[in-house]
Design a protein around this motif. Structure first.
Motif, short mmCIF file in Angstrom:
data_model
loop_
_atom_site.label_atom_id
_atom_site.label_comp_id
_atom_site.label_asym_id
_atom_site.label_seq_id
_atom_site.Cartn_x
_atom_site.Cartn_y
_atom_site.Cartn_z
N VAL A 62 1.01 4.60 -10.24
CA VAL A 62 2.37 5.15 -10.17
C VAL A 62 2.97 5.07 -11.56
N SER A 63 3.89 6.00 -11.82
CA SER A 63 4.58 6.03 -13.12
C SER A 63 6.07 6.14 -12.89
N GLY A 64 6.83 5.52 -13.76
CA GLY A 64 8.28 5.59 -13.62
C GLY A 64 8.95 4.34 -14.13
N ILE A 65 9.99 3.93 -13.42
CA ILE A 65 10.78 2.75 -13.82
C ILE A 65 10.56 1.65 -12.80
N MET A 66 10.29 0.44 -13.26
CA MET A 66 10.11 -0.68 -12.34
C MET A 66 11.04 -1.82 -12.77
N LEU A 67 11.62 -2.50 -11.77
CA LEU A 67 12.50 -3.64 -12.03
C LEU A 67 11.80 -4.93 -11.63
N GLY A 103 6.96 -9.40 -2.75
CA GLY A 103 5.68 -8.92 -2.24
C GLY A 103 5.76 -7.85 -1.18
N LYS A 104 6.96 -7.45 -0.78
CA LYS A 104 7.04 -6.44 0.29
C LYS A 104 8.17 -5.45 0.00
N GLN A 105 7.87 -4.16 0.36
CA GLN A 105 8.94 -3.18 0.31
C GLN A 105 9.85 -3.38 1.52
N HIS A 106 11.15 -3.19 1.33
CA HIS A 106 12.08 -3.28 2.46
C HIS A 106 12.98 -2.07 2.57
N VAL A 107 13.18 -1.39 1.47
CA VAL A 107 13.94 -0.15 1.49
C VAL A 107 13.10 0.88 0.75
N LEU A 108 12.97 2.06 1.38
CA LEU A 108 12.15 3.10 0.76
C LEU A 108 12.78 4.46 0.98
N PHE A 109 13.02 5.16 -0.09
CA PHE A 109 13.37 6.57 -0.04
C PHE A 109 12.14 7.32 -0.54
N LEU A 110 11.78 8.37 0.19
CA LEU A 110 10.53 9.04 -0.13
C LEU A 110 10.71 10.55 -0.01
N ALA A 111 10.21 11.27 -1.01
CA ALA A 111 10.16 12.73 -0.90
C ALA A 111 8.75 13.18 -1.19
N GLU A 112 8.22 14.00 -0.29
CA GLU A 112 6.86 14.51 -0.48
C GLU A 112 6.94 15.87 -1.18
N PHE A 153 11.67 5.68 -4.15
CA PHE A 153 12.65 4.72 -4.64
C PHE A 153 12.56 3.53 -3.71
N THR A 154 12.23 2.36 -4.24
CA THR A 154 12.00 1.21 -3.36
C THR A 154 12.81 0.00 -3.80
N LEU A 155 13.17 -0.82 -2.83
CA LEU A 155 13.76 -2.14 -3.08
C LEU A 155 12.87 -3.14 -2.35
N ASP A 156 12.41 -4.16 -3.06
CA ASP A 156 11.40 -5.06 -2.51
C ASP A 156 11.89 -6.50 -2.46
N SER A 157 11.36 -7.24 -1.47
CA SER A 157 11.48 -8.70 -1.51
C SER A 157 10.30 -9.21 -2.32
N ASN A 217 8.65 -11.10 -11.02
CA ASN A 217 8.15 -10.47 -9.80
C ASN A 217 8.66 -9.05 -9.67
N GLU A 218 7.78 -8.15 -9.26
CA GLU A 218 8.18 -6.76 -9.07
C GLU A 218 9.14 -6.68 -7.88
N ARG A 219 10.31 -6.06 -8.09
CA ARG A 219 11.32 -6.05 -7.02
C ARG A 219 11.83 -4.67 -6.65
N GLY A 220 11.23 -3.65 -7.22
CA GLY A 220 11.66 -2.31 -6.84
C GLY A 220 11.49 -1.34 -7.98
N GLY A 221 11.46 -0.05 -7.63
CA GLY A 221 11.26 0.92 -8.69
C GLY A 221 11.58 2.34 -8.25
N TYR A 222 11.49 3.20 -9.20
CA TYR A 222 11.73 4.62 -8.98
C TYR A 222 10.56 5.32 -9.64
N VAL A 223 9.61 5.73 -8.81
CA VAL A 223 8.31 6.13 -9.37
C VAL A 223 7.77 7.38 -8.69
#
Lengths: 189, 339
Positions: A96-101, A129-138, A123-127, A107-113
């Motif tokens: 994946v490519s983009g911005i990661m926080l 080790g796990k995604q908890h919020v996900l916006f997705l466009a195919e 667009f994800t927000l993570d705890s 620890n990786e906690r979310g990104g826009y990739v």
């Protein structure tokens, strides 16, 4: 003037005349050379400025922002590295490519990739080790919004075949309108 | 009399201040129960730590790309192994204390002597391993590859001895040999116990709901402890295959301007280890607390605070008198259990 000194004087005059001529020629050459250099430098500078103005951007594969402790907090990269969770890296399962926080422990906690291969954008927000919020466009237009924590989940999907809303609590589906028609395409992890 | 009284009155506040200052000095000199020796040297998060079986030295690995050895008594650094070119995730010491085996993000599994000489590179490993385990007889090393297989090497020849074929592309983060060397435990979400001789799957222990980050056999080989991202530590009986205790530590320590505050939440757990006599279990995790548990009853015994970030590894010294803990805060703390 004594006539015996006349030839010597004339000779000196000729010598001086030659030196003046040589100096004049040398100065002329020097002026021409300086002019050429000046024109060349000006041209190069103009060209460089024009190039910078034309691009106006940095072309890099990655950019990392670190905090005062040297911990990486933000990464813009193509592709991004595998996720680091509590000191060990997990395989992401695809580039994946983009911005990661990252949090203050790295620890990786979310990104826009965007992902390689099947080019979704996330667009994800993570705890930890796990995604908890996900916006997705195919790429074909289907979109989804998920929030979940273990057995509790909310999913809203929109596509050509309609809209789907599903709510699960303690692993049981407590609300679903209509029955999911869309193919479930989760994240890359 | 008046003069004397005046003196008393004017000097009283000074006496009080000096008295209080003296008391504070005395209080600061008293040994703090949670005070630990702090070993510094790594320039990145420390990912693993272990005392050597004989207790004369300790090893640590770090995301800074190095493995370090330390003198146990003093905490003085002994050697820095610079053979790795990338983040080092795990390190183990052979049972005879001669070899140090470590694994990094490039997939390099390096075998050093304890003096830091690179003895061999275990080659051909796909991806990277999150853990590496050495058999008690110091003859074999195992690591879990990304293709799902557990690779076992002969440490004498450096050759691949066998591959335990797990589920394809199912990769785990925790490996441990049983004390008698007959079994190899591999933890993903479930624990698989393998026959270390023939590579047959002996049993599967299910119960965790997320990745297992670490596991450890009890010294008598009858119990197994696991630490998981699901925020629990579990103690399993390997005779009945039952979960004897599920430990749910609570209390996430956050430091604000050097002052700790504890939040009543649970966090993922990363490490677990039995004391040499098997009576105590130590655990650590993202809550930044090192905890001791009664291994028989599962009751909490003590907790040690001081790490500013996730505790990544715990290890008891050979005599059981000290507990070492490594952390992503780049330090190793050694706690005196007699205090």
């Amino acid at each position: 003037m004594d006539s015996t000194y006349q030839p010597q004087a004339m000779d000196s005059i000729h010598k001086l005349d030659r030196r003046v001529r040589h100096l004049t020629q040398g100065m002329g050459g020097l002026i021409v050379l300086l002019a050429v250099i000046l024109v060349g430098m000006t041209a190069l500078k103009t060209k460089a400025t024009e190039a910078q103005d034309a691009a106006g951007i940095l072309r890099v594969r990655g950019l990392v922002v670190v905090d005062a402790n040297g911990t990486e907090r933000v990464r813009i990269e193509a592709p991004l590295p595998e996720p680091l969770i509590l000191g060990k890296r997990f395989p992401r399962g695809g580039d994946v490519s983009g911005i990661m926080l990252y949090d203050d422990e790295g620890n990786e906690r979310g990104g826009y990739v965007t992902s390689d291969g099947f080019p979704n954008v996330f667009f994800t927000l993570d705890s930890l080790g796990k995604q908890h919020v996900l916006f997705l466009a195919e790429p074909q237009g289907d979109t989804a919004f998920y929030i979940w924590n273990g057995e509790n989940a909310f999913r809203l999907s929109v596509g050509e075949e309609g809209v789907s809303l599903k709510i699960r609590s303690d692993g049981e589906t407590i609300f679903e309108v209509p029955k999911a028609k869309l193919k479930e395409r989760g994240g890359n992890r | 009399l008046r003069r004397r009284s005046f003196l008393y009155e004017s000097y009283t506040p000074i006496f009080v201040v000096l008295l209080l200052a003296g008391l504070m000095v005395i209080a600061s000199l008293r040994p703090n129960e949670n005070e630990a020796a702090v070993w510094r040297g790594h320039e990145g998060p420390v990912t693993d730590f272990a005392f050597s079986p004989a207790g004369d030295f300790a090893v640590s690995s770090s995301l800074d790309g190095t493995v370090r050895t330390w003198e146990t008594e003093t905490g003085n650094p002994l050697h820095v192994f610079a053979g790795h070119k990338n983040e080092v995730f795990a390190v183990s010491v052979s049972g005879n204390g001669r070899l140090v085996i470590s694994t990094d993000l490039d997939g390099a599994i390096l075998v050093h002597t304890k003096d830091g000489e690179l003895e061999r590179r275990l080659a051909g490993f796909p991806g990277w391993a999150a853990d590496v385990a050495v058999s008690p007889d110091s003859r074999r090393a195992a690591a879990w590859a990304m293709d799902g297989a557990i690779w076992v090497w002969d440490l004498v020849s450096g050759g691949l001895v066998s591959k335990f074929e797990g589920e394809r592309n199912r990769w785990g983060m925790a490996l441990a040999w049983s004390p008698d060397g007959r079994f190899l435990a591999a933890g993903r979400v479930a624990v698989t116990i393998w026959n270390a001789e023939n590579g047959e799957r002996v049993k599967t222990l299910e119960g965790h709901r997320d990745f297992i980050r670490d596991l450890a056999f009890s010294p008598d080989g009858r119990f197994l402890a696991t630490a998981s991202m699901d925020k629990t530590v579990r103690i399993w009986s390997l005779e009945s295959d039952e979960i004897l205790h599920t430990l749910r530590p609570e209390g996430f320590v956050v430091y604000t301007k050097n002052e700790p505050t504890t939040n009543p939440i649970s966090t993922p757990l990363t490490c677990v280890c039995f004391s040499p006599d098997g009576t105590i279990l130590a655990s650590g995790g993202a809550d930044r607390v090192v905890r001791l548990w009664d291994a028989k009853t599962g009751e909490p015994i003590r907790r040690f605070e001081g790490h500013r970030m996730t505790v990544s590894a715990v290890s008891f010294s050979q005599d059981g008198k000290r507990l070492g803990s490594a952390s992503l805060d780049r330090t190793i703390r050694v706690w005196d259990l007699d205090k």
